[in-house]
Design a protein around this motif. Sequence first.
Motif, short mmCIF file in Angstrom:
data_model
loop_
_atom_site.label_atom_id
_atom_site.label_comp_id
_atom_site.label_asym_id
_atom_site.label_seq_id
_atom_site.Cartn_x
_atom_site.Cartn_y
_atom_site.Cartn_z
N GLU A 34 0.84 -1.21 0.00
CA GLU A 34 0.00 0.00 0.00
C GLU A 34 0.87 1.26 0.00
N GLU A 35 1.94 1.26 0.80
CA GLU A 35 2.84 2.41 0.84
C GLU A 35 3.53 2.59 -0.51
N ALA A 36 3.91 1.48 -1.14
CA ALA A 36 4.52 1.56 -2.48
C ALA A 36 3.55 2.17 -3.47
N MET A 37 2.29 1.80 -3.38
CA MET A 37 1.27 2.38 -4.26
C MET A 37 1.17 3.88 -4.03
N ASP A 38 1.19 4.28 -2.77
CA ASP A 38 1.07 5.69 -2.42
C ASP A 38 2.28 6.51 -2.86
N THR A 39 3.47 5.89 -2.93
CA THR A 39 4.68 6.62 -3.29
C THR A 39 5.01 6.53 -4.78
N CYS A 40 4.23 5.82 -5.55
CA CYS A 40 4.50 5.69 -6.99
C CYS A 40 4.39 7.07 -7.64
N PRO A 41 5.46 7.54 -8.27
CA PRO A 41 5.44 8.88 -8.84
C PRO A 41 4.52 9.03 -10.06
N VAL A 42 4.14 7.92 -10.68
CA VAL A 42 3.28 8.00 -11.87
C VAL A 42 1.93 7.31 -11.64
N GLU A 43 1.65 6.93 -10.39
CA GLU A 43 0.36 6.34 -10.00
C GLU A 43 -0.07 5.19 -10.92
N CYS A 44 0.84 4.25 -11.14
CA CYS A 44 0.51 3.16 -12.06
C CYS A 44 0.40 1.80 -11.37
N ILE A 45 0.38 1.77 -10.05
CA ILE A 45 0.23 0.50 -9.32
C ILE A 45 -1.23 0.34 -8.93
N HIS A 46 -1.79 -0.83 -9.24
CA HIS A 46 -3.19 -1.10 -8.95
C HIS A 46 -3.35 -2.50 -8.36
N TRP A 47 -4.33 -2.66 -7.48
CA TRP A 47 -4.68 -3.99 -6.98
C TRP A 47 -5.40 -4.73 -8.10
N VAL A 48 -5.09 -5.99 -8.25
CA VAL A 48 -5.70 -6.82 -9.29
C VAL A 48 -6.15 -8.12 -8.64
N SER A 49 -7.33 -8.57 -8.98
CA SER A 49 -7.81 -9.84 -8.43
C SER A 49 -6.99 -11.01 -8.97
N LYS A 50 -7.00 -12.08 -8.24
CA LYS A 50 -6.24 -13.26 -8.65
C LYS A 50 -6.71 -13.76 -10.02
N GLU A 51 -8.01 -13.65 -10.29
CA GLU A 51 -8.56 -14.11 -11.56
C GLU A 51 -8.10 -13.23 -12.73
N GLN A 52 -7.84 -11.97 -12.47
CA GLN A 52 -7.40 -11.04 -13.52
C GLN A 52 -5.90 -11.09 -13.77
N LEU A 53 -5.14 -11.63 -12.84
CA LEU A 53 -3.69 -11.53 -12.90
C LEU A 53 -3.09 -12.17 -14.16
N ALA A 54 -3.41 -13.42 -14.44
CA ALA A 54 -2.80 -14.10 -15.60
C ALA A 54 -3.19 -13.42 -16.92
N PRO A 55 -4.48 -13.11 -17.15
CA PRO A 55 -4.80 -12.41 -18.39
C PRO A 55 -4.13 -11.03 -18.49
N LEU A 56 -4.05 -10.32 -17.37
CA LEU A 56 -3.41 -9.01 -17.36
C LEU A 56 -1.93 -9.13 -17.73
N GLU A 57 -1.25 -10.09 -17.15
CA GLU A 57 0.16 -10.30 -17.45
C GLU A 57 0.35 -10.68 -18.93
N TYR A 58 -0.54 -11.51 -19.46
CA TYR A 58 -0.46 -11.89 -20.88
C TYR A 58 -0.60 -10.64 -21.77
N VAL A 59 -1.59 -9.83 -21.50
CA VAL A 59 -1.82 -8.63 -22.30
C VAL A 59 -0.63 -7.68 -22.19
N MET A 60 -0.09 -7.50 -21.00
CA MET A 60 1.06 -6.61 -20.82
C MET A 60 2.28 -7.09 -21.60
#
Length: 103
Positions: A34-60
């Motif tokens: 959570e602190e890492a999310m708050d300190t991200c200078p470009v606000e690009c860290i997001h919580w992702v559900s376990k079900e979304q993780l594999a498809p998200l990684e594939y798309v990235m």
Amino acid sequence: MNCACTAPGVFRMEDKDGRARVYGQWLNTEDEIEEAMDTCPVECIHWVSKEQLAPLEYVMQNVLTTRLNVGLMRAGQGKHRLEDVFVKTARFINAVIKQEEDE
């Protein structure tokens, strides 16, 4: 301070683009993440559900290959060149579901 300093188990700096990437899921405490999310200078860290993780990684890794320079991100420029990874992932998941239904 950046996310790689705040949660070094989860995030590592990438030499090529000068940005942080997820190295390992849940290798820091939830509070540290959570602190890492708050300190991200470009606000690009997001919580992702376990079900979304594999498809998200594939798309990235395989679909959205255009990367934006960190300097442009910090300056708030260039976002028009990027597609929303979450929208693109939702479309990908829907396409996979449709293909499974058609088989």
